[in-house]
Scaffold this motif. Structure first.
Motif, PDB file in Angstrom:
ATOM      1  N   ALA A 177       0.888  -1.177  -0.058  1.00  0.00           N
ATOM      2  CA  ALA A 177      -0.036  -0.015   0.122  1.00  0.00           C
ATOM      3  C   ALA A 177       0.965   1.216   0.087  1.00  0.00           C
ATOM      4  O   ALA A 177       0.129   2.181  -0.569  1.00  0.00           O
TER       5      ALA A 177
ATOM      6  N   ILE B  49       2.682   1.562  -4.403  1.00  0.00           N
ATOM      7  CA  ILE B  49       1.808   1.116  -5.615  1.00  0.00           C
ATOM      8  C   ILE B  49       2.530   1.701  -6.953  1.00  0.00           C
ATOM      9  O   ILE B  49       2.469   2.872  -7.108  1.00  0.00           O
TER      10      ILE B  49
ATOM     11  N   GLU C  18     -13.529  -1.514  -1.538  1.00  0.00           N
ATOM     12  CA  GLU C  18     -12.310  -0.998  -0.904  1.00  0.00           C
ATOM     13  C   GLU C  18     -11.261  -1.125  -2.075  1.00  0.00           C
ATOM     14  O   GLU C  18     -10.369  -0.183  -1.866  1.00  0.00           O
ATOM     15  N   HIS C  19     -11.322  -1.893  -3.198  1.00  0.00           N
ATOM     16  CA  HIS C  19     -10.285  -1.980  -4.217  1.00  0.00           C
ATOM     17  C   HIS C  19     -10.589  -0.536  -4.837  1.00  0.00           C
ATOM     18  O   HIS C  19      -9.354   0.029  -5.285  1.00  0.00           O
TER      19      HIS C  19
ATOM     20  N   GLU D 202     -11.838   2.189  -3.980  1.00  0.00           N
ATOM     21  CA  GLU D 202     -11.358   3.356  -2.986  1.00  0.00           C
ATOM     22  C   GLU D 202      -9.831   3.343  -3.012  1.00  0.00           C
ATOM     23  O   GLU D 202      -9.411   4.457  -2.951  1.00  0.00           O
ATOM     24  N   MET D 203      -9.292   2.376  -2.970  1.00  0.00           N
ATOM     25  CA  MET D 203      -7.687   2.275  -3.163  1.00  0.00           C
ATOM     26  C   MET D 203      -7.267   3.071  -4.503  1.00  0.00           C
ATOM     27  O   MET D 203      -6.211   3.894  -4.328  1.00  0.00           O
TER      28      MET D 203
ATOM     29  N   LEU E  55      -4.961   7.027  -5.371  1.00  0.00           N
ATOM     30  CA  LEU E  55      -3.683   6.835  -5.869  1.00  0.00           C
ATOM     31  C   LEU E  55      -3.428   8.409  -6.518  1.00  0.00           C
ATOM     32  O   LEU E  55      -4.322   9.078  -7.060  1.00  0.00           O
TER      33      LEU E  55
END
Length: 297
Positions: free
Chosen positions: A252, A255, A289-290, A292-293, A297
């Motif tokens: 995290a 990336i 969640e994916h 949102e990640m 970025l």
């Protein structure tokens, strides 16, 4: 579908594979309002869809030399011209057979015959039928006499998948993620066996075959023990990242673009990330969640 235009398989490709050049007409039915370098998209592909979005990104950036050479400039789809890789922000492959699956390579030696069909042949047939059903809507209107190799099942073979991988590089300004799945564990004999209570029954026998197999493909690639963990159809190892592409475990705090960021293995069978077939699986939180990640970025 993305741009609201007519599907164009390409003049060179359609002639080579003996099927119609044009497919469905999505005029007036675009999935999104706009698509450009200023309004990028995130692509997610499940199973062979992971290979599809990876190829799509590759052609968006690099175009197709074959189509450019075979097609009049006024008749060439913008898609095949390339130069649009920066329209794609991220690619996520879900339980994707990046490197094919050993389910199509397993030897039939010493397998008991039942009603004139080996267990392996029965399993393989079920896998192929399942795959055909999954992609049936995309191929239903194709010409019956098209090339036998012009389908997803062909690239499920490890040798063919690896050849495809040699041609497809990641885009340096695009984020790549893979979510591999597993619903097997290693027993005392060192064999990977499925959790039959939670795995779709369709995949149980193929999972057992994959979990116990080592051997060579026809092209000479050795399938070792690292290929035995699986989700019932795809080797977990194969779903992590395409060979010949740079990859690393997801971090995290680091990336990286242009590199496959391998997410933690998801505990589920091949259809779990689709919400399941007969085994219901709520994956809404995983996707929330994916994304949102990605959005952070």
């Amino acid at each position: 579908q993305l741009t609201g235009t007519v599907v164009d398989y390409g003049k060179a490709h359609s002639e080579k594979c003996n099927h119609s050049r044009y497919g469905a007409d999505y005029t007036g039915r675009a999935l999104i309002d706009s698509f450009s370098s200023e309004e990028k998209i995130n692509l997610l592909g499940h199973s062979f869809g992971g290979a599809t979005v990876r190829m799509f990104a590759h052609i968006m950036e690099n175009g197709s030399r074959e189509e450019i050479a075979a097609t009049d400039a006024n008749d060439l789809s913008d898609y095949f011209k390339g130069g649009k890789g920066d329209w794609i922000y991220s690619v996520t492959a879900l339980a994707a057979p990046h490197n094919g699956t050993s389910a199509y390579c397993i030897s039939t030696d010493d397998v008991p015959v039942k009603e004139d069909e080996t267990l392996f042949d029965s399993v393989k047939r079920k896998i192929q039928n399942s795959l055909s059903n999954m992609i049936g809507s995309a191929t239903a209107d194709r010409d019956e006499n098209k090339a036998e190799w012009d389908n997803a099942a062909y690239d499920m073979y490890i040798d063919n998948a690896l050849e495809m991988n040699k041609e497809i590089a990641t885009l340096e300004n695009t984020y790549y993620f893979s979510i591999p799945c597993s619903m097997t564990s290693k027993n005392e004999e060192g064999v990977w066996v499925p959790d039959e209570s939670r795995m779709e029954s369709l995949f149980v026998e193929s999972s057992k075959e994959i979990g116990a197999y080592t051997g060579y493909t026809k092209g000479g690639f050795y399938i070792d023990e690292s290929w035995q963990e699986n989700d019932g159809l795809v080797n977990t190892n194969s779903a992590k990242a395409p060979m010949f592409n740079a990859s690393k475990d997801f971090d995290a705090n680091n990336i990286t673009k242009g590199v496959w960021n391998i997410m933690p293995v998801y505990e589920g069978d091949h259809m779990s990330l689709q919400g399941g077939m007969t085994k219901n699986n709520d994956v809404r939180l995983l996707y929330a969640e994916h994304l949102e990640m990605i959005n952070m970025l």
